[in-house]
Design a protein around this motif. Structure first.
Motif, PDB file in Angstrom:
ATOM      1  N   ARG A   1      -4.926   7.193   0.507  1.00  0.00           N
ATOM      2  CA  ARG A   1      -3.757   6.991  -0.457  1.00  0.00           C
ATOM      3  C   ARG A   1      -2.571   7.037   0.416  1.00  0.00           C
ATOM      4  N   ALA A   2      -2.653   7.831   1.506  1.00  0.00           N
ATOM      5  CA  ALA A   2      -1.320   8.040   2.298  1.00  0.00           C
ATOM      6  C   ALA A   2      -1.238   6.734   3.317  1.00  0.00           C
ATOM      7  N   LEU A   3      -2.010   6.073   3.611  1.00  0.00           N
ATOM      8  CA  LEU A   3      -2.042   5.049   4.523  1.00  0.00           C
ATOM      9  C   LEU A   3      -2.300   3.586   3.705  1.00  0.00           C
ATOM     10  N   PRO A   4      -1.542   2.616   3.750  1.00  0.00           N
ATOM     11  CA  PRO A   4      -1.913   1.383   2.775  1.00  0.00           C
ATOM     12  C   PRO A   4      -2.981   0.697   3.534  1.00  0.00           C
ATOM     13  N   PRO A   5      -4.008   0.228   2.995  1.00  0.00           N
ATOM     14  CA  PRO A   5      -5.296  -0.511   3.217  1.00  0.00           C
ATOM     15  C   PRO A   5      -5.358  -1.807   3.910  1.00  0.00           C
ATOM     16  N   SER A   6      -4.016  -2.068   4.237  1.00  0.00           N
ATOM     17  CA  SER A   6      -3.928  -3.701   4.673  1.00  0.00           C
ATOM     18  C   SER A   6      -2.655  -3.957   4.823  1.00  0.00           C
ATOM     19  N   ALA A   7      -2.235  -5.047   5.603  1.00  0.00           N
ATOM     20  CA  ALA A   7      -0.959  -5.545   6.041  1.00  0.00           C
ATOM     21  C   ALA A   7      -0.327  -6.001   4.636  1.00  0.00           C
ATOM     22  N   CYS A   8      -1.182  -6.498   3.805  1.00  0.00           N
ATOM     23  CA  CYS A   8      -0.634  -6.942   2.554  1.00  0.00           C
ATOM     24  C   CYS A   8       0.032  -5.724   1.680  1.00  0.00           C
ATOM     25  N   ALA A   9      -0.755  -4.771   1.708  1.00  0.00           N
ATOM     26  CA  ALA A   9      -0.314  -3.415   1.030  1.00  0.00           C
ATOM     27  C   ALA A   9       0.652  -2.773   1.564  1.00  0.00           C
ATOM     28  N   LEU A  10       0.721  -2.990   2.851  1.00  0.00           N
ATOM     29  CA  LEU A  10       2.203  -2.358   3.651  1.00  0.00           C
ATOM     30  C   LEU A  10       3.285  -2.919   3.128  1.00  0.00           C
ATOM     31  N   ARG A  11       3.350  -4.234   2.949  1.00  0.00           N
ATOM     32  CA  ARG A  11       4.480  -4.999   2.627  1.00  0.00           C
ATOM     33  C   ARG A  11       4.709  -4.656   1.120  1.00  0.00           C
ATOM     34  N   GLN A  12       3.660  -4.485   0.491  1.00  0.00           N
ATOM     35  CA  GLN A  12       3.972  -3.843  -1.072  1.00  0.00           C
ATOM     36  C   GLN A  12       4.620  -2.760  -1.110  1.00  0.00           C
ATOM     37  N   ARG A  13       4.078  -1.715  -0.389  1.00  0.00           N
ATOM     38  CA  ARG A  13       4.740  -0.322  -0.455  1.00  0.00           C
ATOM     39  C   ARG A  13       6.280  -0.356  -0.114  1.00  0.00           C
ATOM     40  N   LEU A  14       6.437  -1.276   0.937  1.00  0.00           N
ATOM     41  CA  LEU A  14       8.005  -1.296   1.583  1.00  0.00           C
ATOM     42  C   LEU A  14       8.828  -1.899   0.369  1.00  0.00           C
ATOM     43  N   ARG A  15       8.210  -2.777  -0.242  1.00  0.00           N
ATOM     44  CA  ARG A  15       9.140  -3.512  -1.309  1.00  0.00           C
ATOM     45  C   ARG A  15       9.580  -2.468  -2.282  1.00  0.00           C
ATOM     46  N   GLN A  16       8.748  -1.528  -2.676  1.00  0.00           N
ATOM     47  CA  GLN A  16       8.711  -0.850  -3.831  1.00  0.00           C
ATOM     48  C   GLN A  16       9.971   0.247  -3.374  1.00  0.00           C
ATOM     49  N   CYS A  17      10.192   0.515  -2.046  1.00  0.00           N
ATOM     50  CA  CYS A  17      11.371   1.541  -1.784  1.00  0.00           C
ATOM     51  C   CYS A  17      12.465   0.868  -1.137  1.00  0.00           C
ATOM     52  N   ALA A  18      12.544  -0.538  -1.256  1.00  0.00           N
ATOM     53  CA  ALA A  18      13.566  -1.143  -0.288  1.00  0.00           C
ATOM     54  C   ALA A  18      14.875  -1.182  -0.999  1.00  0.00           C
ATOM     55  N   GLU A  19      14.924  -1.086  -2.397  1.00  0.00           N
ATOM     56  CA  GLU A  19      16.214  -0.832  -3.040  1.00  0.00           C
ATOM     57  C   GLU A  19      16.636   0.533  -2.691  1.00  0.00           C
ATOM     58  N   ARG A  20      15.945   1.450  -2.600  1.00  0.00           N
ATOM     59  CA  ARG A  20      16.383   2.681  -2.453  1.00  0.00           C
ATOM     60  C   ARG A  20      16.667   3.001  -0.885  1.00  0.00           C
ATOM     61  N   ILE A  21      15.988   2.294  -0.006  1.00  0.00           N
ATOM     62  CA  ILE A  21      16.073   2.527   1.488  1.00  0.00           C
ATOM     63  C   ILE A  21      16.467   1.173   2.125  1.00  0.00           C
ATOM     64  N   PRO A  22      17.728   0.894   2.548  1.00  0.00           N
ATOM     65  CA  PRO A  22      17.704  -0.280   3.213  1.00  0.00           C
ATOM     66  C   PRO A  22      17.007  -0.636   4.274  1.00  0.00           C
ATOM     67  N   GLU A  23      16.776   0.404   5.236  1.00  0.00           N
ATOM     68  CA  GLU A  23      15.884   0.065   6.614  1.00  0.00           C
ATOM     69  C   GLU A  23      14.619  -0.268   5.993  1.00  0.00           C
ATOM     70  N   ALA A  24      13.951   0.121   4.843  1.00  0.00           N
ATOM     71  CA  ALA A  24      12.763  -0.552   4.518  1.00  0.00           C
ATOM     72  C   ALA A  24      12.777  -2.001   4.280  1.00  0.00           C
ATOM     73  N   GLU A  25      13.671  -2.553   3.841  1.00  0.00           N
ATOM     74  CA  GLU A  25      14.001  -3.879   3.732  1.00  0.00           C
ATOM     75  C   GLU A  25      13.888  -4.613   5.119  1.00  0.00           C
ATOM     76  N   ALA A  26      14.769  -4.101   6.087  1.00  0.00           N
ATOM     77  CA  ALA A  26      14.832  -4.429   7.380  1.00  0.00           C
ATOM     78  C   ALA A  26      13.373  -4.599   8.226  1.00  0.00           C
ATOM     79  N   VAL A  27      12.547  -3.364   7.775  1.00  0.00           N
ATOM     80  CA  VAL A  27      11.127  -3.387   8.258  1.00  0.00           C
ATOM     81  C   VAL A  27      10.226  -4.565   7.884  1.00  0.00           C
ATOM     82  N   LEU A  28      10.611  -4.550   6.250  1.00  0.00           N
ATOM     83  CA  LEU A  28       9.915  -5.692   5.985  1.00  0.00           C
ATOM     84  C   LEU A  28      10.072  -6.923   6.255  1.00  0.00           C
ATOM     85  N   ASP A  29      11.157  -7.350   6.613  1.00  0.00           N
ATOM     86  CA  ASP A  29      11.799  -8.658   7.184  1.00  0.00           C
ATOM     87  C   ASP A  29      11.152  -8.867   8.309  1.00  0.00           C
ATOM     88  N   LEU A  30      11.159  -7.909   9.252  1.00  0.00           N
ATOM     89  CA  LEU A  30      10.416  -7.896  10.691  1.00  0.00           C
ATOM     90  C   LEU A  30       8.684  -8.422  10.397  1.00  0.00           C
TER      91      LEU A  30
END
Length: 254
Positions: free
Chosen positions: A17-46
């Motif tokens: 649960r603590a670690l997303p199970p795939s690169a796809c799941a990573l992107r999904q988790r970062l999208r979920q917090c991107a509005e609150r954490i601008p840096e998450a959007e930057a990581v997601l873009d990369l």
């Protein structure tokens, strides 16, 4: 990435649960917090710019793992100079300035940041390994070992079983040729930390204060497979450690 936990190993479920199970799941988790954490959007873009299932070049990729003050910085630099290689670190420089932001976030978001860093780093590894040997200061095993140790309480016996899938290398992440785990005894490591006089990270402070946590991290490193860590005693002089390391590189990366 991390697959479903093995039957009969409920202790691995918090890790999954603590670690997303795939690169796809990573992107999904970062999208979920991107509005609150601008840096998450930057990581997601990369992360979005990284090709899937990267392949390394013809030159060897060698990772150094270990707790702080085990000599990783000194050894990686010496090996890099000897092999005329390319030295990379995780998290990569393009996102490392945001570590303090994510270190203060809940565990799932924090681990998503470090896991994403591995995939972003893989793009750099794939490119660099077509030109020269690549030496890496921490990679996937650090992300997994600290997650497992943090999400498991108690003694080493309370870790997920040695054959659990949480110790497997991610299927969609570029794999190194060799992973070397530098170790020193606890007293020597503390002495080195005190000599350095550097400000500790939260996890390093926990390592120093909580011997059980340190033992869980070290044992998690030792249980990693595909590739497993080759353990190196980093207590001798830096010249002796470098000699040992170069012998292992010649043996495994001929």
């Amino acid at each position: 990435m991390l697959r479903h936990c093995a039957p009969g190993s409920p202790r691995s479920r918090p890790v999954v649960r603590a670690l997303p199970p795939s690169a796809c799941a990573l992107r999904q988790r970062l999208r979920q917090c991107a509005e609150r954490i601008p840096e998450a959007e930057a990581v997601l873009d990369l992360l979005e710019k990284c090709p899937e299932r990267q392949k390394k070049g013809d030159f060897p990729v060698i990772v150094f793992e270990g707790l702080d003050a085990t000599g990783k910085t000194t050894v990686t630099q010496a090996v890099n100079d000897t092999l005329n290689g390319v030295l990379l670190r995780s998290p990569p420089a393009c996102i490392s300035q945001w570590r303090t932001v994510f270190d203060d976030e809940p565990t799932p978001i924090k681990r998503a940041f470090y896991a994403a860093g591995n995939y972003i780093l893989a793009s750099e590894i794939a490119k660099a390994s077509t030109q020269a040997p690549v030496i890496i200061d921490r990679y996937w095993h650090s992300t997994a070992a600290y997650t497992i140790a943090t999400e498991t309480s108690g003694k080493v016996q309370d870790l997920p079983p040695a054959q659990d899938d949480v110790y497997q290398w991610p299927e969609d992440l570029l794999k190194p040729d060799l992973v070397l785990l530098l170790t020193v005894d606890p007293e020597e490591r503390v002495r080195r930390l005190q000599h350095r006089g550097l400000e500790k990270t939260k996890e390093e402070a926990e390592l120093e204060a909580n011997s059980l946590f340190r033992q869980r991290v070290e044992e998690s490193y030792r249980r990693m497979v595909n590739p497993a860590c080759q353990e190196v005693d980093a207590s001798p002089s830096k010249e002796e450690v470098l000699k040992t390391v170069l012998q292992l590189i010649r043996k495994h990366c001929a």
